[in-house]
Design a protein around this motif. Structure first.
Motif, PDB file in Angstrom:
ATOM      1  N   LEU A 637       0.700  -1.123   0.043  1.00  0.00           N
ATOM      2  CA  LEU A 637      -0.048  -0.094   0.001  1.00  0.00           C
ATOM      3  C   LEU A 637       0.913   1.161  -0.015  1.00  0.00           C
ATOM      4  CD1 LEU A 637      -2.836   1.311   0.104  1.00  0.00           C
ATOM      5  CD2 LEU A 637      -2.550   1.145   2.713  1.00  0.00           C
ATOM      6  N   ALA A 638       1.731   1.464   0.774  1.00  0.00           N
ATOM      7  CA  ALA A 638       2.751   2.327   0.962  1.00  0.00           C
ATOM      8  C   ALA A 638       3.639   2.533  -0.255  1.00  0.00           C
ATOM      9  CB  ALA A 638       3.638   2.497   2.118  1.00  0.00           C
ATOM     10  N   ALA A 639       3.998   1.549  -1.106  1.00  0.00           N
ATOM     11  CA  ALA A 639       4.820   1.845  -2.210  1.00  0.00           C
ATOM     12  C   ALA A 639       4.149   2.224  -3.171  1.00  0.00           C
ATOM     13  CB  ALA A 639       5.518   0.259  -2.656  1.00  0.00           C
ATOM     14  N   GLY A 640       2.798   1.637  -3.094  1.00  0.00           N
ATOM     15  CA  GLY A 640       1.776   1.955  -4.462  1.00  0.00           C
ATOM     16  C   GLY A 640       1.368   3.527  -4.259  1.00  0.00           C
ATOM     17  N   GLU A 641       1.412   4.057  -3.012  1.00  0.00           N
ATOM     18  CA  GLU A 641       1.056   5.509  -2.847  1.00  0.00           C
ATOM     19  C   GLU A 641       1.908   6.401  -3.331  1.00  0.00           C
ATOM     20  OE1 GLU A 641      -1.566   5.134   1.568  1.00  0.00           O
ATOM     21  OE2 GLU A 641       0.539   5.711   1.402  1.00  0.00           O
ATOM     22  N   ALA A 642       3.064   5.858  -3.201  1.00  0.00           N
ATOM     23  CA  ALA A 642       4.300   6.619  -3.542  1.00  0.00           C
ATOM     24  C   ALA A 642       5.192   6.359  -4.912  1.00  0.00           C
ATOM     25  CB  ALA A 642       5.331   6.933  -2.593  1.00  0.00           C
ATOM     26  N   GLY A 643       4.411   5.237  -5.660  1.00  0.00           N
ATOM     27  CA  GLY A 643       5.053   4.869  -6.906  1.00  0.00           C
ATOM     28  C   GLY A 643       5.404   5.733  -7.947  1.00  0.00           C
ATOM     29  N   HIS A 644       4.784   6.887  -8.211  1.00  0.00           N
ATOM     30  CA  HIS A 644       5.070   7.882  -9.024  1.00  0.00           C
ATOM     31  C   HIS A 644       5.857   9.238  -8.622  1.00  0.00           C
ATOM     32  CE1 HIS A 644       2.596   6.221 -11.844  1.00  0.00           C
ATOM     33  NE2 HIS A 644       1.522   6.058 -11.111  1.00  0.00           N
ATOM     34  N   GLN A 645       6.408   8.993  -7.317  1.00  0.00           N
ATOM     35  CA  GLN A 645       7.406  10.082  -6.551  1.00  0.00           C
ATOM     36  C   GLN A 645       8.849   9.756  -7.136  1.00  0.00           C
ATOM     37  OE1 GLN A 645       6.674  10.294  -2.486  1.00  0.00           O
ATOM     38  NE2 GLN A 645       4.693  10.840  -2.779  1.00  0.00           N
ATOM     39  N   PRO A 646       9.622  10.507  -7.003  1.00  0.00           N
ATOM     40  CA  PRO A 646      11.019  10.278  -7.211  1.00  0.00           C
ATOM     41  C   PRO A 646      11.610   9.140  -6.393  1.00  0.00           C
ATOM     42  CG  PRO A 646      10.643  12.684  -7.239  1.00  0.00           C
ATOM     43  CD  PRO A 646       9.446  12.069  -6.786  1.00  0.00           C
ATOM     44  N   LEU A 647      12.641   8.340  -6.792  1.00  0.00           N
ATOM     45  CA  LEU A 647      12.909   7.070  -6.296  1.00  0.00           C
ATOM     46  C   LEU A 647      13.484   7.505  -4.848  1.00  0.00           C
ATOM     47  CD1 LEU A 647      12.733   4.256  -6.801  1.00  0.00           C
ATOM     48  CD2 LEU A 647      15.550   4.368  -7.541  1.00  0.00           C
ATOM     49  N   ASP A 648      14.154   8.397  -4.498  1.00  0.00           N
ATOM     50  CA  ASP A 648      14.601   8.655  -3.143  1.00  0.00           C
ATOM     51  C   ASP A 648      13.310   9.132  -2.255  1.00  0.00           C
ATOM     52  OD1 ASP A 648      17.425   8.413  -3.091  1.00  0.00           O
ATOM     53  OD2 ASP A 648      17.560  10.372  -3.999  1.00  0.00           O
ATOM     54  N   GLU A 649      12.355   9.896  -2.847  1.00  0.00           N
ATOM     55  CA  GLU A 649      11.088  10.081  -2.039  1.00  0.00           C
ATOM     56  C   GLU A 649      10.195   8.755  -1.571  1.00  0.00           C
ATOM     57  OE1 GLU A 649       8.965  13.241  -3.598  1.00  0.00           O
ATOM     58  OE2 GLU A 649      10.651  14.511  -3.742  1.00  0.00           O
ATOM     59  N   LEU A 650      10.404   7.942  -2.538  1.00  0.00           N
ATOM     60  CA  LEU A 650       9.790   6.744  -2.527  1.00  0.00           C
ATOM     61  C   LEU A 650      10.315   5.962  -1.259  1.00  0.00           C
ATOM     62  CD1 LEU A 650       7.595   4.395  -3.143  1.00  0.00           C
ATOM     63  CD2 LEU A 650       9.590   3.534  -5.110  1.00  0.00           C
ATOM     64  N   CYS A 651      11.607   5.947  -1.422  1.00  0.00           N
ATOM     65  CA  CYS A 651      12.233   5.001  -0.268  1.00  0.00           C
ATOM     66  C   CYS A 651      11.875   5.806   1.219  1.00  0.00           C
ATOM     67  CB  CYS A 651      13.630   5.239  -0.319  1.00  0.00           C
ATOM     68  SG  CYS A 651      14.196   4.069  -1.912  1.00  0.00           S
ATOM     69  N   ASP A 652      12.047   7.165   1.054  1.00  0.00           N
ATOM     70  CA  ASP A 652      11.822   7.807   2.343  1.00  0.00           C
ATOM     71  C   ASP A 652      10.222   7.494   2.953  1.00  0.00           C
ATOM     72  OD1 ASP A 652      14.267   8.656   2.685  1.00  0.00           O
ATOM     73  OD2 ASP A 652      13.821  10.597   1.816  1.00  0.00           O
ATOM     74  N   HIS A 653       9.430   7.356   2.019  1.00  0.00           N
ATOM     75  CA  HIS A 653       7.810   7.398   2.285  1.00  0.00           C
ATOM     76  C   HIS A 653       7.649   6.083   2.861  1.00  0.00           C
ATOM     77  CE1 HIS A 653       3.443   7.846   1.895  1.00  0.00           C
ATOM     78  NE2 HIS A 653       3.452   6.532   1.377  1.00  0.00           N
ATOM     79  N   VAL A 654       8.208   4.993   2.191  1.00  0.00           N
ATOM     80  CA  VAL A 654       8.236   3.545   2.682  1.00  0.00           C
ATOM     81  C   VAL A 654       8.700   3.439   4.270  1.00  0.00           C
ATOM     82  CG1 VAL A 654       8.894   1.414   2.387  1.00  0.00           C
ATOM     83  CG2 VAL A 654       7.935   2.443   0.330  1.00  0.00           C
ATOM     84  N   LEU A 655       9.811   4.024   4.544  1.00  0.00           N
ATOM     85  CA  LEU A 655      10.483   3.886   5.664  1.00  0.00           C
ATOM     86  C   LEU A 655       9.536   4.559   6.882  1.00  0.00           C
ATOM     87  CD1 LEU A 655      14.353   4.254   4.843  1.00  0.00           C
ATOM     88  CD2 LEU A 655      12.974   2.176   5.556  1.00  0.00           C
TER      89      LEU A 655
END
Length: 680
Positions: A637-655
């Protein structure tokens, strides 16, 4: 309204000595039988200065003058001695304690003198004899009365109306005395004490008349609350209570001293536990509900927890709430960045009280999850309390007042601070272990090199150590280009949380790099893991470990991924369009260092433009006591929410949204760039 007047004859049969004076000359206008028994015959109508001539009696006269002058009751609890006149027995010395209270009677303004005969007790102390049971009971019953008279005395009539005999209510509360226990009267009682007070009064005043005794909190002129004790006895005529005579005394200091002793003793006991999580949970349990409705403790980050030197992270390690409030969120120990109010408390090392409307928790004071709970609990204040060890603020406690509970006063905040600070012994040991841990983390991070630049793709990596003291995990990631321009990716986890696990991790990572780099074109990821397993077994690198190893080859607009999984959580593919999916297989290969001869399998999938592949260790999805499927769903769910964000922001969001920080976490993200975003 006519000032209520005391009828002294109500004390005719009292076993405590009672006398009444009137006027500035303190003329004796009434004394009961107990007074005559204690002091001998003293003539009514004569000023007391003419009735008493014993040594030291001047203090008694001064006390009468002071009480009449300022209207403040006083008590003398140091035993006094008097020789009864008219008796031939030269040994008839009597010992007593007494109080003097302003009173209004039919004789005009005057003073009520109440004295307790302590002769038996003094003689018993002198002769080292034990007090008799009857005398001890008498003393216990009337000690409260003497203390109470120094505050206020009141009556409640059969019709429920009330009157003050010895004033003091307005001086205590700032509000006029009320004739009945109506809603405005109860508004001065602490919200948590109203139901209990009403229940005890109903129990004592209905059915068979009985003594009423109860302690509760009253709002004072300062706006804070003080504990008082009320005691009343029924006046029964023809089998029915016609009125109640009661007294109220301020017991705040006594109550607070006893509470402080009990809480500090409890805090000292629980700090002997080995881990800070357990110690702070037990201390939080101590202060709830005695001092606060809910209490949460956050362990503050050291430098390895954050990539920015000017920020501080807090991790929830303990939480408790009183019965009747909503269930607390699961203790998943998520971290959050401290906001301005919390940062000020940390910097100043001084508590702060924050008040706000329901739903108005200031940002950055607690994690989002905790703020949502505070809204459900209808919290209106938070007290932030720093826990300081060796000059450094290492933890932060948040104590909440919920529903109709008023914010804590200064004495409550001071006691909260003192109790929580008692956990410092455990935390000091933890900090020493963390310093050792920091050295190991530096060595571990030296092995986790930055991902390489890959044409047509981008890589991002994160390593987040767990917050358990002195525990260094065996999690690792790796990414490197092979001689044929393909890309090798690995995520792995060695069992254990100590230096041995970290050392073994370094060995396995280096061995896998060597095996993968020197492979032939036909060498699959399964072959690579099999070769690693065989080498680790032969060289005695005996450790239980899991890993996913991938080989990615560019072709056309996308990449072809070949991977083998040695008992590790499955990779997550987040497509540019569509729902995230885990790369699961029918075969479940065994972990490393378990059975080197067991066959391993290679699997294949395509990764298109805009697709993202996430490799991670179990710390990202596992929560003790929770099914693993729940953690995997959270990650998707968290990865899907940020799937279109820049890769670094995706990693921070997931963490930030998923990670339970009790365990260390390694995260490696690979994304195929769309043709328009690729460099020429």
């Amino acid at each position: 309204m006519v000032e209520p007047q005391l009828t002294p004859e109500v004390f005719d049969r009292a076993i405590v000595a009672i006398a009444l004076t009137a006027g500035r000359e303190h003329r004796l206008v009434y004394r009961n039988d107990a007074f005559r028994d204690l002091f001998g015959p003293r003539s009514v109508g004569v000023p007391v200065r003419e009735l008493f001539s014993e040594p030291g009696v001047q203090r008694f006269f001064d006390t009468l003058d002071l009480v009449l002058a300022d209207g403040t009751a006083r008590q003398v609890t140091t035993p006094r001695t008097v020789e009864r006149p008219g008796d031939d027995d030269h040994d008839d010395h009597r010992h007593f304690v007494y109080s003097c209270s302003p009173i209004s009677s039919r004789f005009g303004p005057g003073i009520l003198i109440a004295a307790i005969d302590t002769t038996a007790e003094v003689h018993a102390a002198q002769q080292a004899e034990q007090l008799s049971t009857d005398r001890l009971r008498t003393l216990e019953r009337y000690e409260a009365l003497i203390s109470a008279v120094s505050q206020l005395v009141w009556i409640v009539r059969a019709d429920g109306t009330m009157a003050e005999l010895v004033p003091g209510w307005q001086r205590l509360t700032g509000q006029p005395w009320r004739d009945t226990m109506d809603a405005e009267w109860f508004d001065l009682i602490h919200p948590r004490d109203r139901a209990g007070l009403a229940e005890q009064w109903t129990k004592a005043s209905t059915g068979e008349p009985s003594m009423f005794e109860h302690a509760f909190r009253v709002r004072t002129t300062s706006g804070g609350y003080r504990h008082i004790a009320a005691r009343a006895v029924p006046i029964v005529r023809e089998g029915k209570p016609v009125e109640w005579v009661g007294a109220t005394s301020d017991i705040e200091d006594r109550w607070r001293n006893r509470l402080r002793e009990r809480l500090l003793a409890g805090a000292l006991a629980v700090t002997e536990t080995a881990r800070p999580d357990d110690a702070f949970a037990a201390v939080a349990d101590l202060v709830v509900p005695e001092l606060t409705d809910a209490c949460t403790v956050f362990l503050l980050s050291s430098r390895e927890h954050t990539t920015r030197p000017d920020e501080i992270l807090g991790t929830r390690i303990a939480s408790t709430a009183r019965p009747g409030l909503p269930p607390l969120p699961a203790l998943r120990q998520q971290s959050y960045r401290l906001g301005p109010a919390a940062l000020r408390v940390v910097a100043r090392q001084s508590p702060a009280l924050l008040t706000f409307p329901v739903g108005g928790v200031p940002p950055g004071v607690v994690p989002r999850e905790s703020a949502q709970w505070l809204t459900r609990a209808r919290a209106t204040s938070l007290t932030l309390l720093p826990i300081v060890i060796d000059g450094t603020t290492v933890a932060l406690a948040a104590a909440a007042s919920c529903e109709d509970t008023p914010p804590p006063g200064r004495p409550d905040i001071d006691l909260l601070q003192e109790v929580l600070q008692r956990a410092q012994a455990t935390l000091r040991q933890t900090l020493e272990l963390q310093r050792t841990r920091q050295v190991a983390l530096v060595l571990q991070r030296a092995l986790l090199t930055a991902p390489p630049a890959v044409p047509g793709a981008e890589l991002a990596a994160r390593y987040q150590p767990g917050n358990r003291a002195a525990e260094v995990g065996g999690d690792w990631y790796d990414a490197f280009l092979l001689p044929d321009s393909s890309l090798a990716l690995t995520i792995g986890d060695v069992a254990g949380h100590d230096l041995t696990a970290a050392t073994t991790m370094g060995q396995l990572r280096s061995m896998l790099r060597s095996v993968a780099y020197n492979r032939t074109h036909l060498h699959t990821p399964a072959d690579t893991l099999t070769a690693l397993d065989t080498a680790a077994d032969g060289l005695g690198v005996a450790a239980f470990a899991t890993a996913v190893h991938l080989n990615l080859t560019f072709g056309g607009d996308g990449w072809r991924a070949a991977w083998s999984n040695a008992g590790h959580p499955p990779p997550l593919l987040v497509p540019a369009a569509g729902e995230p999916r885990f790369l699961t297989t029918e075969e479940n290969d065994v972990p490393l260092c378990v059975a080197p001869a067991e066959p391993r399998h290679t699997h294949y999938t395509d990764i298109g433009p805009g697709d993202t592949l996430l490799l991670y260790t179990d710390g990202l999805v596992e929560v003790p006591g929770e099914n693993l499927a729940v953690g995997l769903d959270r990650l998707a769910l968290a990865a899907g929410e940020a799937g279109h964000q820049p890769l670094d922001e995706l990693c921070d969001h997931v963490l930030a949204q998923v990670a339970d920080t009790r365990d260390d976490i390694a995260l490696l993200a690979f994304r195929v760039l769309p043709p328009a975003d690729r460099a020429d």
